[in-house]
Design an enzyme around this catalytic site. Sequence first.
Site, PDB file in Angstrom:
ATOM      1  N   TYR A 268      -6.798 -12.706   1.573  1.00  0.00           N
ATOM      2  CA  TYR A 268      -6.082 -12.827   0.337  1.00  0.00           C
ATOM      3  C   TYR A 268      -6.071 -14.900   0.137  1.00  0.00           C
ATOM      4  O   TYR A 268      -6.249 -14.794  -1.094  1.00  0.00           O
ATOM      5  CB  TYR A 268      -4.789 -12.955   1.172  1.00  0.00           C
TER       6      TYR A 268
ATOM      7  N   ASP B  38      -9.397   1.959  11.162  1.00  0.00           N
ATOM      8  CA  ASP B  38      -9.920   3.489  10.345  1.00  0.00           C
ATOM      9  C   ASP B  38      -8.859   4.174  11.191  1.00  0.00           C
ATOM     10  O   ASP B  38      -7.711   4.839  11.359  1.00  0.00           O
ATOM     11  CB  ASP B  38     -10.884   3.777   9.890  1.00  0.00           C
TER      12      ASP B  38
ATOM     13  N   ASP C 205      -1.367  -5.857   5.864  1.00  0.00           N
ATOM     14  CA  ASP C 205      -0.598  -5.357   4.948  1.00  0.00           C
ATOM     15  C   ASP C 205      -0.379  -3.247   5.154  1.00  0.00           C
ATOM     16  O   ASP C 205       0.471  -3.221   4.757  1.00  0.00           O
ATOM     17  CB  ASP C 205      -1.492  -6.084   3.345  1.00  0.00           C
TER      18      ASP C 205
ATOM     19  N   LYS D   5     -11.725  -3.875  12.494  1.00  0.00           N
ATOM     20  CA  LYS D   5     -13.003  -3.903  11.871  1.00  0.00           C
ATOM     21  C   LYS D   5     -14.433  -4.487  12.543  1.00  0.00           C
ATOM     22  O   LYS D   5     -15.356  -5.109  11.575  1.00  0.00           O
ATOM     23  CB  LYS D   5     -13.562  -3.568  10.362  1.00  0.00           C
TER      24      LYS D   5
ATOM     25  N   ASP E 280       2.863  -0.841   5.753  1.00  0.00           N
ATOM     26  CA  ASP E 280       3.203  -0.163   4.823  1.00  0.00           C
ATOM     27  C   ASP E 280       3.545   1.606   5.767  1.00  0.00           C
ATOM     28  O   ASP E 280       4.732   2.030   5.352  1.00  0.00           O
ATOM     29  CB  ASP E 280       2.732   0.034   3.134  1.00  0.00           C
TER      30      ASP E 280
HETATM   31  C1  IPM Z   1       3.774  -8.118   1.384  1.00  0.00           C
HETATM   32  C2  IPM Z   1       3.930  -6.898  -0.118  1.00  0.00           C
HETATM   33  C3  IPM Z   1       2.483  -8.619  -0.218  1.00  0.00           C
HETATM   34  C4  IPM Z   1       1.083  -8.855   0.455  1.00  0.00           C
HETATM   35  C5  IPM Z   1       2.398  -8.284  -2.035  1.00  0.00           C
HETATM   36  C6  IPM Z   1       3.432  -8.889  -2.649  1.00  0.00           C
HETATM   37  C7  IPM Z   1       1.649  -9.822  -2.493  1.00  0.00           C
HETATM   38  O1  IPM Z   1       2.648  -5.946   0.080  1.00  0.00           O
HETATM   39  O2  IPM Z   1       5.012  -8.616   1.637  1.00  0.00           O
HETATM   40  O3  IPM Z   1       3.558  -6.854   2.065  1.00  0.00           O
HETATM   41  O4  IPM Z   1       0.406  -8.674   0.028  1.00  0.00           O
HETATM   42  O5  IPM Z   1       1.436  -9.652   1.289  1.00  0.00           O
HETATM   43 MG    MG Z   2       2.693  -4.805   1.154  1.00  0.00          MG
END
Ligand code: IPM
Ligand code: MG
Length: 365
Positions: free
Chosen positions: A142, A221, A245, A189, A249
Amino acid sequence: MKKKIAVLPGDGIGREVTAEGRRVLTEIGKAFGHSFEFREGIIGHEAIEKTGVALPDQTLEILRTSDAILFGAVGHPKYDNDPSLPVRPEQGLLKMRKELGLYANLRPIRLFDELLPASSIKPEILRGSDILFFRELTGDVYFGERGRMNEGKTAFDVMIYHDYEVERIAHRAFQAAQNRRRKVTSVDKANVLESSRLWRQVVQQVAKSYPDVELEHEFVDAMAMKLIQQPRRFDVVLTGNLFGDILTDAASQIAGSMGLLASASIGDSTGLYEPIHGSAHDITGRGTANPLASILSVALMLETSFGMKQEAEAVVSAVRKTLAAGYRTADIADSATPGKKILNTRGMGDSVVRLLERKTVFAVL
Ligand code: IPM
Ligand code: MG
């Protein structure tokens, strides 16, 4: 207590859900005799339109002089469809994390039993899951060097970690595990990446100071699979920025919906509290977004930044009662939810606020 809270609604559904989080804070202030002073700032697409940058200095100034930050979301389809635009809403969020030194992102995956049917995972696999992610937030690919070469035909983003970056978040993760089930799963990884080998080495070193906590390593993975296959195995999960990240999700399915996941970004100064869902432009402006992630972010703020444990518990318990009464927003409703129990954003906020007003959710008062 007197606290200054910066409110950054941002883009998309950020504005709608943050309004509800803010109302909950106001109600908690009334009930417990705290004074919360709110100051709004602009960020993301809205800020680009008004000032040309995603995080203007005026906003940064508000943040630096606040005790905590309530953030909504940033993002706009305009940028997703045109990767060549150099100024982008997400830069606001990334800059804020970096400038404020918010290196640890805590993402608790809390499962409300009432929502077992809302997940795409079988209830018997989910029941009892309780995971706390520690995602590193100011390093990795990042923030590494990036660019184009070869007349734009080649692009690179450098994945880079310094030992001190791994060390400070690893300490936080182990300390959190000491107050939980005493297990840390570190994700990397290391079979391929050098930055991951450094990650693993530093985590092993830090682990020596916490002999009461079990440490295990997983490759990212395999972790993606095990998280969904046997979520109950995990307690504290420690990850780098990119892997965290992605995995969080996926982990939102353990909690039923992305619309429920709150997060805290902390470092050495002001903490930032935000839902993990994004700006969700597909449902923006309809008033149907789920505000519970913002409301639960408020609970995290109360506890983490202000040490207000009872106040935080009151918020969580108001959310739980609302769900137990059968109320749902569209994202967590299923075919068995009666139409009159499907609430919009405001309605869901109202339900939580009403319970706080009635004080039925307070453990002590
Ligand atoms: C998160 C989001 C952010 C990230 C984006 C919006 C930059 O996906 O906070 O998880 O990738 O960190
Ligand atoms: Mg995210």
